[in-house]
Design a protein around this motif. Sequence first.
Motif, PDB file in Angstrom:
ATOM      1  N   MET A  10     110.798  61.946  58.229  1.00  0.00           N
ATOM      2  CA  MET A  10     110.512  62.333  56.845  1.00  0.00           C
ATOM      3  C   MET A  10     111.808  62.493  56.055  1.00  0.00           C
ATOM      4  O   MET A  10     111.910  62.050  54.902  1.00  0.00           O
ATOM      5  CB  MET A  10     109.693  63.629  56.794  1.00  0.00           C
ATOM      6  N   MET A  11     112.811  63.117  56.658  1.00  0.00           N
ATOM      7  CA  MET A  11     114.093  63.298  55.978  1.00  0.00           C
ATOM      8  C   MET A  11     114.767  61.960  55.699  1.00  0.00           C
ATOM      9  O   MET A  11     115.336  61.748  54.629  1.00  0.00           O
ATOM     10  CB  MET A  11     115.019  64.190  56.814  1.00  0.00           C
ATOM     11  N   GLU A  12     114.678  61.056  56.656  1.00  0.00           N
ATOM     12  CA  GLU A  12     115.263  59.732  56.486  1.00  0.00           C
ATOM     13  C   GLU A  12     114.587  58.998  55.328  1.00  0.00           C
ATOM     14  O   GLU A  12     115.256  58.383  54.489  1.00  0.00           O
ATOM     15  CB  GLU A  12     115.120  58.933  57.783  1.00  0.00           C
ATOM     16  N   GLU A  13     113.265  59.065  55.280  1.00  0.00           N
ATOM     17  CA  GLU A  13     112.529  58.419  54.194  1.00  0.00           C
ATOM     18  C   GLU A  13     112.878  59.071  52.858  1.00  0.00           C
ATOM     19  O   GLU A  13     113.071  58.384  51.845  1.00  0.00           O
ATOM     20  CB  GLU A  13     111.025  58.493  54.438  1.00  0.00           C
ATOM     21  N   LEU A  14     112.989  60.369  52.837  1.00  0.00           N
ATOM     22  CA  LEU A  14     113.338  61.093  51.619  1.00  0.00           C
ATOM     23  C   LEU A  14     114.730  60.690  51.128  1.00  0.00           C
ATOM     24  O   LEU A  14     114.935  60.467  49.936  1.00  0.00           O
ATOM     25  CB  LEU A  14     113.266  62.600  51.868  1.00  0.00           C
ATOM     26  N   GLU A  15     115.666  60.560  52.036  1.00  0.00           N
ATOM     27  CA  GLU A  15     117.012  60.111  51.673  1.00  0.00           C
ATOM     28  C   GLU A  15     116.987  58.702  51.089  1.00  0.00           C
ATOM     29  O   GLU A  15     117.688  58.408  50.114  1.00  0.00           O
ATOM     30  CB  GLU A  15     117.936  60.158  52.890  1.00  0.00           C
ATOM     31  N   GLY A  16     116.160  57.826  51.662  1.00  0.00           N
ATOM     32  CA  GLY A  16     116.021  56.475  51.133  1.00  0.00           C
ATOM     33  C   GLY A  16     115.462  56.470  49.721  1.00  0.00           C
ATOM     34  O   GLY A  16     115.899  55.692  48.865  1.00  0.00           O
ATOM     35  N   ILE A  17     114.510  57.346  49.465  1.00  0.00           N
ATOM     36  CA  ILE A  17     113.915  57.445  48.126  1.00  0.00           C
ATOM     37  C   ILE A  17     114.970  57.896  47.127  1.00  0.00           C
ATOM     38  O   ILE A  17     115.085  57.337  46.025  1.00  0.00           O
ATOM     39  CB  ILE A  17     112.710  58.408  48.145  1.00  0.00           C
ATOM     40  N   VAL A  18     115.753  58.904  47.511  1.00  0.00           N
ATOM     41  CA  VAL A  18     116.796  59.408  46.615  1.00  0.00           C
ATOM     42  C   VAL A  18     117.799  58.301  46.306  1.00  0.00           C
ATOM     43  O   VAL A  18     118.199  58.118  45.147  1.00  0.00           O
ATOM     44  CB  VAL A  18     117.491  60.646  47.225  1.00  0.00           C
ATOM     45  N   THR A  48     107.491  72.298  57.600  1.00  0.00           N
ATOM     46  CA  THR A  48     107.939  72.143  58.985  1.00  0.00           C
ATOM     47  C   THR A  48     109.058  73.130  59.299  1.00  0.00           C
ATOM     48  O   THR A  48     109.053  73.774  60.353  1.00  0.00           O
ATOM     49  CB  THR A  48     108.415  70.697  59.235  1.00  0.00           C
ATOM     50  N   LEU A  49     110.011  73.273  58.379  1.00  0.00           N
ATOM     51  CA  LEU A  49     111.120  74.203  58.595  1.00  0.00           C
ATOM     52  C   LEU A  49     110.635  75.654  58.628  1.00  0.00           C
ATOM     53  O   LEU A  49     111.099  76.446  59.452  1.00  0.00           O
ATOM     54  CB  LEU A  49     112.173  74.032  57.503  1.00  0.00           C
ATOM     55  N   LYS A  50     109.713  76.003  57.752  1.00  0.00           N
ATOM     56  CA  LYS A  50     109.184  77.367  57.748  1.00  0.00           C
ATOM     57  C   LYS A  50     108.449  77.675  59.047  1.00  0.00           C
ATOM     58  O   LYS A  50     108.583  78.762  59.603  1.00  0.00           O
ATOM     59  CB  LYS A  50     108.260  77.577  56.544  1.00  0.00           C
ATOM     60  N   ASN A  51     107.684  76.708  59.548  1.00  0.00           N
ATOM     61  CA  ASN A  51     106.978  76.901  60.819  1.00  0.00           C
ATOM     62  C   ASN A  51     107.962  77.054  61.974  1.00  0.00           C
ATOM     63  O   ASN A  51     107.759  77.881  62.863  1.00  0.00           O
ATOM     64  CB  ASN A  51     106.019  75.743  61.086  1.00  0.00           C
ATOM     65  N   ALA A  52     109.024  76.257  61.961  1.00  0.00           N
ATOM     66  CA  ALA A  52     110.034  76.350  63.014  1.00  0.00           C
ATOM     67  C   ALA A  52     110.732  77.701  62.954  1.00  0.00           C
ATOM     68  O   ALA A  52     110.965  78.336  63.987  1.00  0.00           O
ATOM     69  CB  ALA A  52     111.049  75.221  62.875  1.00  0.00           C
TER      70      ALA A  52
END
Length: 77
Positions: A10-18, A48-52
Amino acid sequence: MSNNQSFENMMEELEGIVKKLDNEAVSLEDALNLYQRGMKLSAACDETLKNAEKKVNELMKNDEGEETEVSAESDDE
């Protein structure tokens, strides 16, 4: 976005969008779609981060409780 997508993906995809929004000539419609997708990914990553963080806090509390119990048992001997 599938529920099976990992945080890293998800982070990788988000970085690509940015990068696309910053560096490429994107139509208004495409930019809006990318922005919407990015917001969904951002929310999913945040969840996800909050759950972790919650799990880590629970584990730390459990570890502290076990240490206290072990210390109390040692004092009794």
